[in-house]
Design a protein around this motif. Structure first.
Motif, PDB file in Angstrom:
ATOM      1  N   ALA A  66       0.327  -3.326  -2.828  1.00 28.08           N
ATOM      2  CA  ALA A  66      -0.308  -2.854  -1.374  1.00 28.08           C
ATOM      3  C   ALA A  66       0.435  -1.463  -0.863  1.00 28.08           C
ATOM      4  O   ALA A  66      -0.021  -0.760  -0.995  1.00 28.08           O
ATOM      5  CB  ALA A  66       1.037  -3.915  -1.266  1.00 28.08           C
ATOM      6  N   VAL A  69      -2.153   1.228  -1.531  1.00 29.47           N
ATOM      7  CA  VAL A  69      -3.270   0.991  -0.355  1.00 29.47           C
ATOM      8  C   VAL A  69      -3.049   1.301   0.742  1.00 29.47           C
ATOM      9  O   VAL A  69      -3.881   1.697   1.643  1.00 29.47           O
ATOM     10  CB  VAL A  69      -4.050  -0.107  -1.268  1.00 29.47           C
ATOM     11  CG1 VAL A  69      -5.306  -0.356  -0.149  1.00 29.47           C
ATOM     12  CG2 VAL A  69      -4.071  -0.051  -2.197  1.00 29.47           C
ATOM     13  N   LEU A  70      -1.878   1.081   1.562  1.00 27.90           N
ATOM     14  CA  LEU A  70      -1.590   1.171   2.958  1.00 27.90           C
ATOM     15  C   LEU A  70      -1.932   2.139   3.667  1.00 27.90           C
ATOM     16  O   LEU A  70      -2.622   3.066   2.940  1.00 27.90           O
ATOM     17  CB  LEU A  70      -0.001   0.875   2.695  1.00 27.90           C
ATOM     18  CG  LEU A  70       0.588   0.951   3.195  1.00 27.90           C
ATOM     19  CD1 LEU A  70       1.168   2.770   3.548  1.00 27.90           C
ATOM     20  CD2 LEU A  70       2.399   0.723   1.668  1.00 27.90           C
ATOM     21  N   HIS A  71      -2.096   2.441   4.962  1.00 26.94           N
ATOM     22  CA  HIS A  71      -2.562   3.203   5.352  1.00 26.94           C
ATOM     23  C   HIS A  71      -0.656   2.860   6.591  1.00 26.94           C
ATOM     24  O   HIS A  71      -0.770   2.330   7.059  1.00 26.94           O
ATOM     25  CB  HIS A  71      -3.212   2.500   6.531  1.00 26.94           C
ATOM     26  CG  HIS A  71      -3.655   3.614   7.776  1.00 26.94           C
ATOM     27  ND1 HIS A  71      -4.470   5.172   7.053  1.00 26.94           N
ATOM     28  CD2 HIS A  71      -3.612   3.602   8.536  1.00 26.94           C
ATOM     29  CE1 HIS A  71      -5.151   5.789   7.941  1.00 26.94           C
ATOM     30  NE2 HIS A  71      -4.454   4.875   9.205  1.00 26.94           N
ATOM     31  N   VAL A 150      -2.995  -6.023  -4.991  1.00 25.24           N
ATOM     32  CA  VAL A 150      -4.663  -6.216  -4.436  1.00 25.24           C
ATOM     33  C   VAL A 150      -5.158  -7.976  -4.732  1.00 25.24           C
ATOM     34  O   VAL A 150      -5.768  -8.108  -3.578  1.00 25.24           O
ATOM     35  CB  VAL A 150      -5.008  -5.019  -4.785  1.00 25.24           C
ATOM     36  CG1 VAL A 150      -6.486  -5.123  -4.335  1.00 25.24           C
ATOM     37  CG2 VAL A 150      -4.424  -4.065  -4.457  1.00 25.24           C
ATOM     38  N   ILE A 175      -3.073  -2.918   5.380  1.00 27.86           N
ATOM     39  CA  ILE A 175      -3.769  -2.612   4.755  1.00 27.86           C
ATOM     40  C   ILE A 175      -5.224  -3.419   5.522  1.00 27.86           C
ATOM     41  O   ILE A 175      -5.267  -4.786   6.314  1.00 27.86           O
ATOM     42  CB  ILE A 175      -4.141  -3.208   4.261  1.00 27.86           C
ATOM     43  CG1 ILE A 175      -2.460  -2.360   2.850  1.00 27.86           C
ATOM     44  CG2 ILE A 175      -5.007  -3.272   2.305  1.00 27.86           C
ATOM     45  CD1 ILE A 175      -2.553  -2.975   1.374  1.00 27.86           C
ATOM     46  N   ASP A 179      -9.454   0.077   4.560  1.00 32.54           N
ATOM     47  CA  ASP A 179      -8.356   0.561   3.237  1.00 32.54           C
ATOM     48  C   ASP A 179      -8.454  -0.093   1.571  1.00 32.54           C
ATOM     49  O   ASP A 179      -8.333   1.081   0.554  1.00 32.54           O
ATOM     50  CB  ASP A 179      -7.001  -0.258   3.540  1.00 32.54           C
ATOM     51  CG  ASP A 179      -6.671   0.477   4.422  1.00 32.54           C
ATOM     52  OD1 ASP A 179      -6.916   1.874   5.420  1.00 32.54           O
ATOM     53  OD2 ASP A 179      -5.808  -0.349   5.457  1.00 32.54           O
TER      54      ASP A 179
END
Length: 184
Positions: A66, A69-71, A150, A175, A179
């Motif tokens: 995570a 990948v996260l914003h 993920v 996420i 994303d």
């Protein structure tokens, strides 16, 4: 119960390992790996289990988590703010859902679908705009740690429109399906 011995070669190749690398990590000989993969030998349970444990450990270690990948910028709304501000944020950022917070704690979410449902229900637009976020919010998005795989996140995104990522109890990112698409 252990997977079939044929899985050793498949998993090893997926991880991009040579037989010698797997053998060293599992504490067995390269020739044992070669014989198991070719079906020429049945080995002891202990050695085969060590090989599968090593493969599983290496799979987990190489999986995308995570935190990658996260914003990081979580656009959110406080629970007492008006729906008009939610709509403004959605327009400005192009988001279809916004998490609702009470201070730093997530307490719900508001989606375009929720607002449109109110509009289509015949409610007065000025009254909808004046409602506070807590009056129309739905349940909060699920939260995972930064090290969540993920695969877990993609499962959650089949049910929820977003997943919050937390570290030591504090939300550090979000996420969405978009994303995940950015990973391609």
């Amino acid at each position: 119960m252990l997977p079939p011995l044929e899985e050793i070669a498949n998993k090893r190749r997926l991880l991009g390992l040579k037989q010698t690398e797997l053998a060293k990590s599992a504490g067995v000989s390269q020739s044992l790996i070669a014989k198991l993969e070719s079906g020429k030998i049945d080995s002891s349970y202990t050695k085969v289990k060590a090989i599968f444990d090593t493969l599983e450990h290496l799979e987990v270690k190489t999986k995308i988590q995570a935190g990658k990948v996260l914003h990081e910028e979580v656009i959110s709304i406080q629970k007492n703010e008006p729906v008009s501000k939610v709509v403004q944020l959605m327009k400005s950022y192009g988001y279809s859902q916004i998490p609702v917070f009470d201070g730093k704690r997530p307490v719900g979410n508001i989606s375009e679908k929720t607002i449109i449902h109110l509009i289509l229900g015949g409610r007065d637009l000025t009254k909808i705009s004046a409602l506070s976020a807590k009056d129309i919010m739905e349940e909060t998005f699920p939260q995972v740690g930064e090290d969540a795989p993920v695969s877990l996140i993609s499962s959650l995104l089949q049910v929820y429109s977003a997943v919050l990522v937390s570290k030591k109890g504090m939300v550090v990112g979000i996420i969405t399906k978009a994303d995940l698409l950015r990973m391609l």
